[in-house]
Design an enzyme around this catalytic site. Structure first.
Site, PDB file in Angstrom:
ATOM      1  N   ASP A 453       1.070  -1.383  -0.261  1.00 36.50           N
ATOM      2  CA  ASP A 453      -0.656  -0.055   0.241  1.00 36.50           C
ATOM      3  C   ASP A 453       0.824   1.042  -0.097  1.00 36.50           C
ATOM      4  O   ASP A 453       2.092   1.177   0.018  1.00 36.50           O
ATOM      5  CB  ASP A 453      -1.042   0.118   0.935  1.00 36.50           C
ATOM      6  CG  ASP A 453      -1.900   0.664   1.105  1.00 36.50           C
ATOM      7  OD1 ASP A 453      -2.089   1.136   0.280  1.00 36.50           O
ATOM      8  OD2 ASP A 453      -2.677   1.451   2.992  1.00 36.50           O
ATOM      9  N   GLU A 456       2.701   4.857  -3.950  1.00 37.82           N
ATOM     10  CA  GLU A 456       2.633   5.903  -5.854  1.00 37.82           C
ATOM     11  C   GLU A 456       4.222   6.481  -5.262  1.00 37.82           C
ATOM     12  O   GLU A 456       4.277   7.217  -6.754  1.00 37.82           O
ATOM     13  CB  GLU A 456       1.333   6.732  -4.834  1.00 37.82           C
ATOM     14  CG  GLU A 456       0.117   6.449  -5.434  1.00 37.82           C
ATOM     15  CD  GLU A 456      -0.622   5.770  -4.232  1.00 37.82           C
ATOM     16  OE1 GLU A 456      -1.079   4.208  -4.015  1.00 37.82           O
ATOM     17  OE2 GLU A 456       0.172   5.811  -3.506  1.00 37.82           O
ATOM     18  N   ASP A 576      -9.494   4.061  -1.778  1.00 43.85           N
ATOM     19  CA  ASP A 576      -9.806   4.707  -0.796  1.00 43.85           C
ATOM     20  C   ASP A 576     -11.592   5.387  -1.374  1.00 43.85           C
ATOM     21  O   ASP A 576     -11.283   6.701  -2.186  1.00 43.85           O
ATOM     22  CB  ASP A 576      -8.996   5.948  -0.199  1.00 43.85           C
ATOM     23  CG  ASP A 576      -7.972   5.526   0.891  1.00 43.85           C
ATOM     24  OD1 ASP A 576      -8.083   3.849   1.144  1.00 43.85           O
ATOM     25  OD2 ASP A 576      -6.958   6.283   1.453  1.00 43.85           O
TER      26      ASP A 576
END
Length: 933
Positions: A453, A456, A576
């Protein structure tokens, strides 16, 4: 996991308004004329290459300094790499430029740059073309432009000439600004260019912004650059009733804005090269096959990963996790995998256990218990490694020099543990260190997969930061995502403040905002500016290598950030999202898009990540989510509990929808095999099966699993029916197979009470099913049923299906290793006789497992059944003898509002039960039909 950007974007309507304003103001609105920069290039030299390609040199026609100086001389390389793939590569002819690393995405290298360049020719080239098997490349020399045409019908697929166009200018090539455009017919339907949340559905929408730059910003933000970068689009055109699809990939990892105006498309890229790949199709399935053949086939998934997953950020201790597993069992809702967000960690640090809340002896005992019944356990890993001198993972990272640098020191950022450094996955030493840390952690906790997770990469701070003296950071009180480092903005370099501002985060924020500073340096001097959008991709590759090396088992990895080729290594979830009806609807489009991107194992957080779903919404969401390829309920720390058993009504919907999913597991697993061998998406838009049917080109509220199983969910509050589009043909409800819809290509209104989802199977299909269960391991060993569908009442028709079975722990998903079986299934109805048979490849594995077919159900038959005419493997079988029973029931045909029912054919559902046919052996059966009444 929740992120600071997610929180900042809770006032999403305001953010969206600002986003659109910024984007249109930064370039052009639909009514204004865009800026044209320069006069392009001219071709000054061209020749064939020894590898059968074509090389040319392009000289700038008139220099200008808008967004920096022009690159004066370019090298053009063109090659038909396969029958259906054309490459057009344009770079600086005199200096090496950044490209997506060839070791990350393996492909052919273009010819080396020429040292001596002929700048004039006696016979200047005007127009020429290079034909391949399916595509034709043509060019105009001055000003240089190129076009790609389909050989079979001469249709222009891509044309960069600005001649006669008000919407774009000639090609621009500067160090930090590249621009190129293509003309498009207005009736072309485009799909792709992600990752973003598309409010208008799966078809690209003219003048919506499409920015590609991996960013940790909540998926509730519409038309914003999200977690992944996929600079590829599919173009579907209907030419006189004939559908033709092709795809265009710009293989470039730099940030970019893509402007789609309906009749043109313009790329504005802040670095790298033009490396275009054109895939000829001509079917949507053919396009994805060709695309994944190039970027890498989707990863094989273990069987259990197709079961249901439960997660939550906020399972504070192990006893809560144990209760969740027990409550699913009590509620009789299937569950295969239990997850931990970072609650299991010691101080949010990767590869650690909290000794108080997740004591290792108790956790190991729990894992022994769930592993013994076939359940699995997955935990999260974030890339940021806590800066902590007593933390072994950090110590070993420093010793091996694995972190991204700024000014010669590891770049300092902040994520959940506080101050962190980011591993540089472009560095081979980092890949080895990462693999060793995963091995060490697996020895501590035998997890079954990893969830990567925040990759990015996400940073709670921006710029150049230091650890503050005299205060604790983070303090341990209040939200953990508030930046508490001492930071200064970095604007001193052109990498931090490039001349062209992409529409980052939908607000034209600096490209280093809440991520790694773009002037930070990777291995071999590579700039974060260039490699930014590859971070999650490179981490997935390293994680895949590590997991595969552990026990030789098939890895399961879930990654938030993705790039071209990520599907070869990882699954994805849509990030999300919010517990709203709109987000439920948007999830279908994003899931279908990722099938096109070559990442077919994808799903959204069921019931929404935050803040709290209503009971009705959670009912409807599990009815959709049960049919996502990746099916997981996940919620935020600050949200109320939303496991499916929390509401009695949701429990019922989950039992119904997940109950069907578990019966369909052999079909889903076969689709995973088809994805791995041909790229075919698991969940896909209806246009994949009905490309000539224009009505479904923009359909984003229904989807197919495979080629013929259609899900038509309720997506609106308070509705107890759903209006669903049925392409022409016969469709059968999988929940009640007597229910039939014969469509001319029209909408039908279907009953859909709260606990009901409509799922229909198309004609000409053979669907393998099993009997389901509470866990995939037990469901997998139940007897098989084959569902055979013919067009309702047809006197002559055929049906096909397939089934793939293997040892799902093996890394490879293939035939030929002794641990797999593949079955082609066939059926025909002709001259009053129905025949059903199988052709088995490598049946030993299925025979060793003892798998049997117990029942065959045939739908859509006309006439009556001759119960004395049943033969199995050449031998007559009397009805009722040897447990075999043959029965039939008339099917109910649902009428649409316009149908008067006159002349409607009747059809039968025929069941043959009590069978004892081995899946691993060829079988054939036939039965006679009486005349139609």
């Amino acid at each position: 996991m929740f992120s600071p950007s997610s929180l900042l974007s809770l006032s999403s309507p305001y953010v969206v308004l600002v986003l659109v304003s910024c984007f249109n103001g930064g370039f052009s609105s639909s009514s204004s004329v865009p800026t044209k920069i320069g006069n392009g290039y001219r071709l000054i030299f061209a020749e064939e290459t020894t590898d059968g390609g074509f090389i040319g040199h392009l000289q700038v026609k008139q220099k200008n300094t808008i967004y920096g100086p022009d690159v004066p001389l370019l090298q053009l390389y063109v090659k038909h790499e396969t029958e259906d793939r054309l490459r057009v590569h344009i770079t600086d002819a005199e200096k090496q430029r950044w490209e997506v690393p060839y070791n990350l995405l393996p492909r052919d290298q273009p010819p080396a740059l020429k040292q001596t360049i002929g700048r004039s020719r006696k016979n200047p080239i005007t127009v020429s073309e290079i034909a391949g098997s399916e595509l034709i490349f043509s060019y105009t020399a001055d000003p240089f432009s190129f076009a790609v045409k389909r050989k079979s019908n001469g249709q222009t697929l891509f044309n960069s000439s600005s001649y006669g166009s008000d919407s774009f200018g000639e090609m621009v090539f500067k160090d930090q600004y590249l621009e190129i455009s293509t003309q498009l017919p207005k009736d072309a339907s485009l799909y792709g260019l992600g990752e973003n949340t598309q409010p208008h559905g799966i078809k690209l929408y003219p003048n919506d912004p499409y920015t590609l730059y991996t960013t940790d910003v909540s998926a509730i933000n519409l038309n914003t650059d999200l977690y992944g970068s996929h600079p590829v689009y599919m173009d579907l055109r209907n030419v006189g009733g004939e559908p033709y699809a092709h795809a265009v990939l710009l293989l470039n990892s730099n940030g970019m804005d893509v402007f789609y105006r309906g009749d043109s498309l313009t790329y504005k890229v802040i670095g790298g090269v033009f490396d275009f790949y054109f895939f000829s199709g001509p079917t949507p399935l053919g396009v994805v096959d060709q695309y994944t053949s190039f970027i890498g086939r989707p990863a094989p998934m273990p069987y259990w990963s197709l079961g249901f997953h439960q997660c939550r950020w906020g399972y504070h201790n192990l006893s809560v996790v144990e209760d969740v597993v027990e409550n699913y069992k009590k509620a009789q809702i299937p569950l295969d995998v239990i997850w931990n967000d970072d609650d299991h960690m010691d101080g949010h640090k990767d590869f650690t256990l909290n000794p108080m809340n997740y004591p290792r002896p108790k956790l190991l005992a729990f894992l022994d218990k769930i592993h013994s019944i076939g359940m699995k356990y997955i935990v999260i890993i974030d890339p940021g490694i806590g800066v902590n001198s007593s933390y072994g993972v950090y110590q070993r990272g420093i010793a091996n020099d694995v972190f991204i640098k700024y000014d010669g020191e590891p770049y300092l950022a902040q994520v959940w543990p506080g101050a962190v450094n980011f591993p540089d996955f472009l560095n081979p030493k980092t890949v080895a260190w990462w693999g060793d840390e995963i091995r060490r952690f697996h020895e501590l906790v035998p997890v079954d997969g990893l969830w990567i997770d925040m990759n990015e990469a996400s940073n709670f701070c921006s710029g150049k930061c230091t650890i503050p003296k005299g205060k604790i950071c983070p303090s341990g009180t209040g939200p953990g995502w508030i930046c508490c480092l001492d930071c200064k903005n970095i604007t001193k370099t052109r990498w931090d403040d490039p001349p062209y501002k992409i529409n980052a985060s939908g607000l034209q924020v600096p490209i280093g905002f809440k991520t790694i500073a773009t002037s930070a340096v990777h291995y071999n001097g590579v700039l974060e500016y260039d490699a930014h959008s590859l971070y999650g991709f490179s981490q997935a590759i390293a994680t895949h290598k590590a997991l595969q090396g552990l026990e030789g088992k098939r890895p399961f990895i879930l990654s938030r950030s993705t790039y071209v080729g990520s599907g070869r290594y990882a699954a994805h979830w849509t990030g999300d999202n919010k517990g709203t009806w709109e987000d439920l609807k948007y999830s279908i489009t994003t899931v279908m898009n990722f099938g096109i991107f070559g990442v077919p194992m994808v799903g959204a957080d069921i019931c929404g990540f935050y803040p709290a779903p209503t009971e009705e919404l959670c009912n409807r969401w599990i009815e959709v989510g049960a049919f996502y390829p990746f099916s997981r309920d996940h919620a935020n720390y600050y949200s109320p509990r939303q496991e499916l058993y929390q509401w009695e009504s949701v429990t019922k919907s989950a039992q119904n929808a997940l109950g069907m999913r578990y019966k369909l597991l052999p079909y889903l697993y076969t689709l995973n095999y088809m994805a791995h061998t041909s790229g075919a998406p698991i969940a896909r838009p209806l246009l994949f099966s009905f490309p000539a049917y224009k009505e479904c080109y923009g359909l984003s509220t229904q989807f197919l699993l495979g080629s013929s199983l259609m899900v038509s969910p309720v997506l609106e509050q308070g509705k107890t029916s759903v209006k669903a589009l049925f392409p022409p043909g016969s469709w059968y409800s999988v929940f009640d197979m007597t229910e039939t819809i014969v469509s001319k290509g029209q909408y039908f209104t279907l009953d859909a009470p709260l606990n009901v989802v409509n799922v229909h199977l198309y004609q000409n299909t053979i669907l393998p099913m099993q009997q389901g269960g509470m866990i995939s391991k037990e469901a997998r060993m139940t007897p098989f049923t084959l569902i055979v569908t013919f067009p309702a009442g047809a006197s002559e028709a055929q049906a096909k299906g397939n089934l793939y079975l293997d040892n799902d722990e093996l890394p490879e998903m293939k035939l030929g290793n002794g641990y797999s079986t593949y079955v082609d299934l066939y059926a025909t109805v002709k001259e009053g006789s129905v025949k059903i048979w199988s052709e088995v490849q490598e049946g030993k594995f299925a025979l060793d497992q003892g798998w049997k077919i117990e029942k065959v159900t045939v739908l859509g038959l006309g006439g009556s059944v001759d119960t004395s005419g049943l033969e199995i493997n050449g031998s007559p079988v009397a009805n009722g003898a040897s447990n075999v029973e043959l029965s039939s029931v008339e099917q109910i045909h649902l009428q649409d509002d316009d149908e008067d029912g006159q002349g409607k054919k009747k059809s039968l559902m025929v069941q043959i039960s009590g069978l004892n046919l081995y899946v691993g052996k060829n079988f054939d059966m036939s039965m006679k039909m009486g005349a139609q009444g």
